[in-house]
Design an enzyme around this catalytic site. Structure first.
Site, PDB file in Angstrom:
ATOM      1  CE  LYS A 117      39.173  36.950  42.981  1.00 24.96           C
ATOM      2  NZ  LYS A 117      39.795  36.281  41.887  1.00 24.96           N
ATOM      3  CE  LYS A 208      44.243  41.128  40.926  1.00 27.07           C
ATOM      4  NZ  LYS A 208      43.803  41.103  39.533  1.00 27.07           N
ATOM      5  CE  LYS A 211      40.689  36.988  33.990  1.00 28.64           C
ATOM      6  NZ  LYS A 211      40.537  36.097  35.152  1.00 28.64           N
TER       7      LYS A 211
HETATM    8  P1  ATP Z   1      39.881  37.747  38.766  1.00 25.28           P
HETATM    9  O1  ATP Z   1      39.335  39.078  39.173  1.00 25.28           O
HETATM   10  O2  ATP Z   1      38.866  36.828  38.186  1.00 25.28           O
HETATM   11  O3  ATP Z   1      40.744  37.101  39.821  1.00 25.28           O
HETATM   12  P2  ATP Z   1      42.226  38.705  37.457  1.00 25.28           P
HETATM   13  O4  ATP Z   1      42.116  39.902  36.587  1.00 25.28           O
HETATM   14  O5  ATP Z   1      42.805  38.860  38.810  1.00 25.28           O
HETATM   15  O6  ATP Z   1      40.799  38.059  37.520  1.00 25.28           O
HETATM   16  P3  ATP Z   1      43.504  36.142  37.089  1.00 25.28           P
HETATM   17  O7  ATP Z   1      42.867  35.156  36.163  1.00 25.28           O
HETATM   18  O8  ATP Z   1      43.333  35.968  38.556  1.00 25.28           O
HETATM   19  O9  ATP Z   1      43.024  37.607  36.653  1.00 25.28           O
HETATM   20  O10 ATP Z   1      45.056  36.202  36.755  1.00 25.28           O
HETATM   21  C1  ATP Z   1      45.590  35.903  35.478  1.00 25.28           C
HETATM   22  C2  ATP Z   1      46.980  36.473  35.375  1.00 25.28           C
HETATM   23  O11 ATP Z   1      46.908  37.896  35.206  1.00 25.28           O
HETATM   24  C3  ATP Z   1      47.869  36.230  36.591  1.00 25.28           C
HETATM   25  O12 ATP Z   1      49.192  35.995  36.159  1.00 25.28           O
HETATM   26  C4  ATP Z   1      47.777  37.522  37.327  1.00 25.28           C
HETATM   27  O13 ATP Z   1      48.894  37.732  38.162  1.00 25.28           O
HETATM   28  C5  ATP Z   1      47.720  38.532  36.188  1.00 25.28           C
HETATM   29  N1  ATP Z   1      47.055  39.766  36.611  1.00 25.28           N
HETATM   30  C6  ATP Z   1      45.763  39.885  36.984  1.00 25.28           C
HETATM   31  N2  ATP Z   1      45.470  41.153  37.288  1.00 25.28           N
HETATM   32  C7  ATP Z   1      46.613  41.860  37.119  1.00 25.28           C
HETATM   33  C8  ATP Z   1      46.956  43.237  37.295  1.00 25.28           C
HETATM   34  N3  ATP Z   1      46.053  44.097  37.686  1.00 25.28           N
HETATM   35  N4  ATP Z   1      48.239  43.598  37.029  1.00 25.28           N
HETATM   36  C9  ATP Z   1      49.152  42.697  36.621  1.00 25.28           C
HETATM   37  N5  ATP Z   1      48.894  41.391  36.443  1.00 25.28           N
HETATM   38  C10 ATP Z   1      47.640  40.965  36.682  1.00 25.28           C
HETATM   39 MG    MG Z   2      42.847  37.179  40.187  1.00 24.06          MG
END
Ligand code: ATP
Ligand code: MG
Length: 343
Positions: A117, A208, A211
Site C-alpha cells: 500500500k 486479490k 475494495k
Molecule cells: P482494502 O483494499 O481497503 O484493504 P479489503 O477489500 O482488502 O480492503 P479489508 O478491510 O482489508 O478489505 O479486509 C476485511 C476482511 O475482508 C478481512 O478479513 C480480509 O481478509 C477479507 N478480505 C478482503 N479481501 C478479500 C478477498 N479478496 N478474498 C477474501 N477475503 C478478503
Molecule cells: Mg485489505
C-alpha cells in the site's frame, strides 16, 4: 467462554471478496458456535483512514457497515453476539500505544500489506497510521482474549504479528495476560476451509479483489445494481487455455469464477469443479456465475433496505457498553502489569 472476533474496515463500499472472505465465514461460525462462544463483530472505524478517504461519508459508512453484518445474516439480537464500533471503545487505542512499545520496528516493517500500500501510486499520502495499523489490529484482538479470528488470507501475516506480540508480552511479564490467538492453520480448519480464502480481482486475477482498488471493474461492490454486477462478471479477465479447470496458478480468472460460484451457493468447491470439468465455453460459466451473483445481490440489497437506523442505534448502545466493560478490564490489567496503575 471463547471469543470469536472479526471486523471489516469501512473505508469504501465492501466487495464480494469481503463478503465471501470475512462476513460469510463469521456468520456461519456465529450460527455454529453462538450458543457457547462470544461472537464479536465490530467495525474497525479507526482503521478507515489509514489511507486517505472522504471523511464526509465515513459516519454513514459505519452505520451501513453494521447493517451489512445484519443483512448478511448475523443475528444481532442473539445474547452472545456483540456489534460495536472500535472508536467507541477507547481501550483499543490505549492498548495499541502500549503494544507499540512491545513491537519492533523491524517486524512491523516486514508487513507485506504496508509495503504494497505504501508503494501504490494511487495512495497519495503514506501515513504512520498505515504503518501502525497491524498493532491496532493486535489490540482489537487481544483486548477480548479472542482465539478464533475468521479472516481472509491477506490478513494472516497481521494475525501472526498479534500472536508474536502476545507471546512476547506474556513472556516478559511471566504471566498469561493475553490469550494467544490460534495459528493460521488452526484458523483455516476452524473456518472449515482447506486454504485461506482469496477472491481475485476480476480484471487482474493474479491479485486479490480489494475494495480500495480504484478500478470499479475489478470488483463487485455490495451496492452494485445486480445487472451492473452481471456485466462485470461477463467481462472478467480469463485466459486462452480454452478448458475449464481449477488451477489458481495458470487459470486464476476461471478458478476465481468457480470459487465464487461455489461459495455464493454454499456448495462444496469440488462439486462445482466437477460440474464444469472439461467444458470449454467460458461464456457459459460466466453467465452462470453472473446469474448467481445478481441473485445474491438482489436478495442482499432487499434485506438491507429493511434495516433502519433506529435498530442499529439500539444495538450499538447495548453492545458498546458490554465491549467497554470487557476491554477496560483487560486494559486495566495491562496497565497494572506495565506499571501505569498500582499493582
Ligand atoms: P482494502 O483494499 O481497503 O484493504 P479489503 O477489500 O482488502 O480492503 P479489508 O478491510 O482489508 O478489505 O479486509 C476485511 C476482511 O475482508 C478481512 O478479513 C480480509 O481478509 C477479507 N478480505 C478482503 N479481501 C478479500 C478477498 N479478496 N478474498 C477474501 N477475503 C478478503
Ligand atoms: Mg485489505
Amino acid at each position: 467462554m471463547q471469543t470469536i472476533l472479526t471486523g471489516v474496515r469501512v473505508n469504501e463500499e465492501p466487495t464480494l471478496g469481503n463478503f465471501l472472505g470475512a462476513y460469510l465465514p463469521m456468520i456461519r461460525l456465529a450460527a455454529e458456535h453462538g450458543a457457547d462462544s462470544h461472537i464479536n463483530m465490530f467495525i474497525p472505524d479507526l482503521h478507515s483512514f489509514t489511507t486517505p478517504i472522504d471523511h464526509s461519508k465515513l459516519y454513514r459508512q459505519v452505520i451501513n457497515g453494521i447493517k451489512y453484518y445484519i443483512a448478511a445474516g448475523l443475528d444481532a439480537t442473539a445474547p452472545n453476539v456483540h456489534i460495536y464500533r472500535q472508536s467507541r471503545v477507547p481501550a483499543h487505542s490505549e492498548l495499541c500505544w502500549i503494544l507499540d512499545c512491545f513491537t519492533s520496528f523491524g517486524e512491523a516493517s516486514r508487513m507485506t500489506q504496508f509495503k504494497e500500500k505504501s508503494s501504490d501510486s494511487n495512495n497519495t499520502f503514506v501515513s504512520v497510521g498505515l504503518f501502525n495499523y497491524p498493532v491496532l489490529m493486535a489490540a482489537d484482538i487481544l483486548l477480548y482474549d479472542a482465539y478464533h479470528i475468521p479472516l481472509g488470507e491477506d490478513q494472516f501475516q497481521h494475525l501472526e504479528l498479534a500472536r508474536n506480540v502476545a507471546i512476547r508480552f506474556n513472556h516478559k511479564f511471566q504471566q498469561d495476560v493475553f490469550t494467544v490467538p490460534a495459528s493460521e492453520a488452526e484458523q483455516i480448519k476452524f473456518m472449515h476451509l482447506e486454504n485461506g480464502l482469496r477472491i481475485r480481482s476480476l480484471t487482474e486475477p493474479q491479485k486479490k479483489m480489494s475494495k480500495s482498488n480504484p478500478n470499479d471493474k475489478s470488483k463487485i461492490n455490495l451496492n452494485d445494481r445486480p445487472e451492473e454486477a452481471s456485466k462485470k462478471i461477463m467481462s472478467a479477465t480469463t485466459d486462452s487455455v480454452g478448458t475449464i479447470r481449477f488451477d489458481m496458478i495458470n487459470q486464476p480468472g476461471i478458478s476465481n469464477l468457480l470459487q465464487i460460484e461455489a461459495l455464493i451457493n454454499n456448495r462444496p468447491l469440488q462439486d462445482v469443479i466437477s460440474d464444469w470439468a472439461g467444458q470449454t465455453s467460458y461464456g457459459d460459466l460466466k453467465r452462470k456465475v453472473a446469474d448467481s451473483v445478481a441473485h445474491f445481490l438482489a436478495d442482499f440489497q432487499e434485506r438491507l433496505a429493511d434495516i433502519d437506523d433506529a435498530t442499529v442505534e439500539q444495538i450499538l448502545a447495548q453492545d458498546e457498553t458490554y465491549a467497554n466493560e470487557v476491554a477496560n478490564r483487560k486494559l486495566h490489567q495491562v496497565q497494572r502489569i506495565v506499571g501505569l496503575r498500582k499493582a
